[in-house]
Design an enzyme around this catalytic site. Structure first.
Site, PDB file in Angstrom:
ATOM      1  CG  HIS A  43      -1.768   1.200   1.386  1.00 18.65           C
ATOM      2  ND1 HIS A  43      -3.135   1.174   1.177  1.00 18.65           N
ATOM      3  CD2 HIS A  43      -1.475   2.487   1.737  1.00 18.65           C
ATOM      4  CE1 HIS A  43      -3.635   2.382   1.378  1.00 18.65           C
ATOM      5  NE2 HIS A  43      -2.643   3.205   1.731  1.00 18.65           N
ATOM      6  CD  GLU A  44       1.727   3.836   3.623  1.00 15.51           C
ATOM      7  OE1 GLU A  44       2.130   4.856   3.034  1.00 15.51           O
ATOM      8  OE2 GLU A  44       0.644   3.799   4.232  1.00 15.51           O
ATOM      9  CG  HIS A  47       0.187   5.963  -1.143  1.00 14.16           C
ATOM     10  ND1 HIS A  47      -0.913   6.390  -1.853  1.00 14.16           N
ATOM     11  CD2 HIS A  47      -0.286   5.437   0.021  1.00 14.16           C
ATOM     12  CE1 HIS A  47      -2.012   6.131  -1.147  1.00 14.16           C
ATOM     13  NE2 HIS A  47      -1.656   5.548  -0.021  1.00 14.16           N
TER      14      HIS A  47
END
Length: 239
Positions: A43-44, A47
């Site tokens: 997820h990170e 980004h």
């Protein structure tokens, strides 16, 4: 796999899964830890990867576009909060990592590109949830009745759907707040941004009082689980 739908099977068995993981065994921890670490790390990293693609190298220069969990783990959000939710039998599993730094002013088209950067994290969770669902169907389809793998697949789906829905909540600093801020007119966007220092505490309060669960998490989780069920239907038919 029987004719009971994937979604119904998951929701019905998930309460049992939660009960089983409170035995503190190494296996029980691994069942949840492995999917959770993947869910939060990817997820990170997503980004940071999206930000780099749209013109901001901040996360990349700081080494945050990485699949190394150590670069993203937050002691509270990645370990403490998920553990408390598991041990209290919460029907929803959420957590968070150290936010990836993004300089939105360096994006080529800040207003539009920031939406894609914000969506990259939840989008990665949706893809992971689909992959865990495929894994679950394949494991059962080939007749591998190993509780560890089946439970891990279920945990992988629920962690990723939980993180997907939680992060879409429209309040900064969550991804949904970033998206909403980019869509609102400038004046309203600035007003929403002023909530950011307090936004996380507001969201946590809503989580532990159950408000966000019944009004946001439950309906949206069912929605995305329904989409996943639809997408993997052809694969289930093969078995």
């Amino acid at each position: 796999m029987n004719r009971v739908s994937f979604l119904q099977s998951l929701l019905r068995s998930y309460g049992y899964h939660i009960a089983m993981i409170t035995d503190y065994s190494i296996q029980a921890v691994a069942i949840n830890a492995i999917p959770l670490i993947f869910a939060i790390t990817i997820h990170e990293a997503a980004h940071g990867y999206a930000a780099r693609k749209f013109g901001d190298n901040t996360a990349y220069m700081l080494g945050r576009v990485s699949l190394n969990p150590a670069k993203h783990i937050d002691p509270v959000g990645t370990i403490l909060i998920p553990l408390v939710l598991i041990l209290t039998g919460s029907p929803f599993l959420v957590g968070y990592a150290k936010p990836v730094p993004v300089n939105f002013g360096r994006l080529r088209n800040p207003r539009i590109d920031s939406i894609w950067v914000a969506l990259a994290g939840p989008g990665s969770n949706f893809i992971q949830a689909i992959l865990w669902a495929i894994f679950w169907v394949v494991v059962q389809g080939i007749g591998l009745q190993e509780p560890f793998f089946i439970s891990m697949a279920k945990a992988g789906i629920m962690w990723n759907v939980g993180l997907l829905v939680f992060n879409l909540f429209p309040l900064p600093p969550l991804d949904g707040g970033r998206i909403l801020g980019s869509l609102l007119p400038a004046r309203q966007s600035i007003a929403l941004g002023r909530l950011e220092p307090w936004g996380f505490f507001i969201v946590l309060g809503l989580v532990f009082t159950g408000i966000i669960g019944s009004l946001w998490m439950e309906p949206l989780s069912n929605f995305f689980l329904g989409i996943i069920n639809l997408l993997i239907t052809p694969l289930r038919m093969l078995f």
